[in-house]
Design a protein around this motif. Structure first.
Motif, PDB file in Angstrom:
ATOM      1  N   GLY A 178     -13.469  -3.235  34.559  1.00  0.00           N
ATOM      2  CA  GLY A 178     -12.565  -2.116  34.334  1.00  0.00           C
ATOM      3  C   GLY A 178     -11.181  -2.352  34.897  1.00  0.00           C
ATOM      4  O   GLY A 178     -10.864  -3.432  35.410  1.00  0.00           O
ATOM      5  N   ARG A 179     -10.358  -1.338  34.810  1.00  0.00           N
ATOM      6  CA  ARG A 179      -8.979  -1.410  35.300  1.00  0.00           C
ATOM      7  C   ARG A 179      -8.879  -1.142  36.797  1.00  0.00           C
ATOM      8  O   ARG A 179      -7.887  -1.466  37.432  1.00  0.00           O
ATOM      9  N   ASP A 180      -9.915  -0.525  37.348  1.00  0.00           N
ATOM     10  CA  ASP A 180      -9.931  -0.229  38.770  1.00  0.00           C
ATOM     11  C   ASP A 180      -9.852  -1.529  39.581  1.00  0.00           C
ATOM     12  O   ASP A 180     -10.611  -2.468  39.325  1.00  0.00           O
ATOM     13  N   VAL A 186     -11.496  -7.370  36.938  1.00  0.00           N
ATOM     14  CA  VAL A 186     -10.380  -6.446  36.748  1.00  0.00           C
ATOM     15  C   VAL A 186      -9.607  -6.830  35.485  1.00  0.00           C
ATOM     16  O   VAL A 186      -9.179  -7.979  35.329  1.00  0.00           O
ATOM     17  N   LEU A 187      -9.454  -5.861  34.577  1.00  0.00           N
ATOM     18  CA  LEU A 187      -8.684  -6.053  33.351  1.00  0.00           C
ATOM     19  C   LEU A 187      -7.507  -5.076  33.397  1.00  0.00           C
ATOM     20  O   LEU A 187      -7.677  -3.877  33.177  1.00  0.00           O
ATOM     21  N   LYS A 195     -13.322   2.487  34.975  1.00  0.00           N
ATOM     22  CA  LYS A 195     -14.674   1.946  35.029  1.00  0.00           C
ATOM     23  C   LYS A 195     -15.166   1.898  33.591  1.00  0.00           C
ATOM     24  O   LYS A 195     -15.689   2.870  33.074  1.00  0.00           O
ATOM     25  N   HIS A 196     -14.985   0.773  32.971  1.00  0.00           N
ATOM     26  CA  HIS A 196     -15.150   0.667  31.521  1.00  0.00           C
ATOM     27  C   HIS A 196     -16.585   0.278  31.126  1.00  0.00           C
ATOM     28  O   HIS A 196     -17.191   0.912  30.265  1.00  0.00           O
ATOM     29  N   ARG A 234     -19.508 -12.231  21.817  1.00  0.00           N
ATOM     30  CA  ARG A 234     -18.082 -11.933  22.032  1.00  0.00           C
ATOM     31  C   ARG A 234     -17.951 -10.458  22.401  1.00  0.00           C
ATOM     32  O   ARG A 234     -18.235  -9.579  21.586  1.00  0.00           O
ATOM     33  N   LEU A 235     -17.504 -10.206  23.614  1.00  0.00           N
ATOM     34  CA  LEU A 235     -17.318  -8.844  24.107  1.00  0.00           C
ATOM     35  C   LEU A 235     -15.863  -8.431  23.916  1.00  0.00           C
ATOM     36  O   LEU A 235     -14.954  -9.236  24.146  1.00  0.00           O
ATOM     37  N   SER A 236     -15.665  -7.201  23.494  1.00  0.00           N
ATOM     38  CA  SER A 236     -14.321  -6.651  23.384  1.00  0.00           C
ATOM     39  C   SER A 236     -14.246  -5.413  24.276  1.00  0.00           C
ATOM     40  O   SER A 236     -14.897  -4.407  24.016  1.00  0.00           O
ATOM     41  N   ILE A 237     -13.476  -5.515  25.348  1.00  0.00           N
ATOM     42  CA  ILE A 237     -13.315  -4.435  26.323  1.00  0.00           C
ATOM     43  C   ILE A 237     -11.892  -3.900  26.194  1.00  0.00           C
ATOM     44  O   ILE A 237     -10.941  -4.532  26.650  1.00  0.00           O
TER      45      ILE A 237
END
Length: 247
Positions: A178-180, A186-187, A195-196, A234-237
């Motif tokens: 996640g962005r946290d 961390v993305l 929290k993705h 292939r994951l896309s977040i």
């Protein structure tokens, strides 16, 4: 008779919870786990093996009441299974794990438990497989509570490979994406929720869970709520691509 009694017990527990509006208690989950353990015994020469990997499915309302302290609950349930197996002289192939998940198809008060035997390498073991035969040559972990608490099982070798970034190795612990800044991966992108998503080891396989993210989680182009991962997925977040690699 044991199967009939277990069925009647499940029906009565679920019926009483729905009738009286009683909240599901951790002790009820623990009892159901122990019953599942006792119902899946595999006898090999002088040892009786039982599953060490468990998934507990709960109705949305029941899951919500445990969600904030789910990790602590899972650990307590795992230690309860460890103690119960020791009292019954059962043998575990590795330290027991418990995962609590939400199932929208279950009614309030209902509990569903699935389980499997997973060896120290994270591979599922069939009861009639050769792996149990090898136990008698000393390749199993003897049921010793202190030793099991110190020596957690190895996880299958796997990693996440972001398109732009260093690979992240996966292990027995959950990996938060996640962005946290406190996330394990961390993305830093506005399309990514704080929290993705999360990856957890479940029944010897890595499973990706979407944490109700704003923009969704995709695997090979399909939006998912949860997905058991295979090598090369292939994951896309939030639009950022990550490749899952498993040996």
């Amino acid at each position: 008779m044991e199967r009939v009694e277990a069925f009647v017990s499940r029906v009565i527990e679920g019926w009483s919870a729905r009738l009286f509006g009683a909240k599901l208690q951790p002790v009820q989950i623990a009892k159901r786990l122990i019953r599942a353990m006792e119902a899946h015994q595999t006898i090999s020469l002088s040892k009786t093996f039982v599953p060490n990997s468990y998934v507990v499915s709960l109705a949305p309302s029941d899951f919500a009441q445990f969600e904030q302290y789910r990790r602590s609950l899972e650990q307590e349930l795992a230690e309860t299974l460890l103690g119960a197996s020791r009292e019954r002289s059962f043998t575990l192939l590795a330290y027991p794990t418990v995962e609590v998940e939400r199932d929208d198809d279950l009614a309030s008060g209902d509990i569903r438990v699935s389980c499997a035997m997973v060896d120290a390498a994270g591979e599922e073991v069939a009861p009639e497989g050769r792996a149990l035969g090898a136990v008698e040559t000393g390749h199993t972990m003897v049921l010793d509570r202190e030793a099991l608490l110190r020596e957690r099982p190895r996880a299958p070798r796997a990693s996440l490979e972001p398109r732009d970034g260093a690979p992240v190795a996966l292990g027995g612990e959950a990996v938060l994406i996640g962005r946290d800044p406190q996330s394990d991966l961390v993305l830093d992108d506005r399309r990514v929720s704080r929290k993705h998503a999360e990856i957890r080891l479940r029944l010897g396989r890595y499973t990706l869970y979407d944490l109700q993210s704003t923009n969704g989680t995709y695997v090979n182009g399909r939006r998912i709520a949860e997905k058991v991962l295979d090598d090369g997925d292939r994951l896309s977040i939030g639009g950022l691509e990550i490749t899952f690699r498993s040996e």
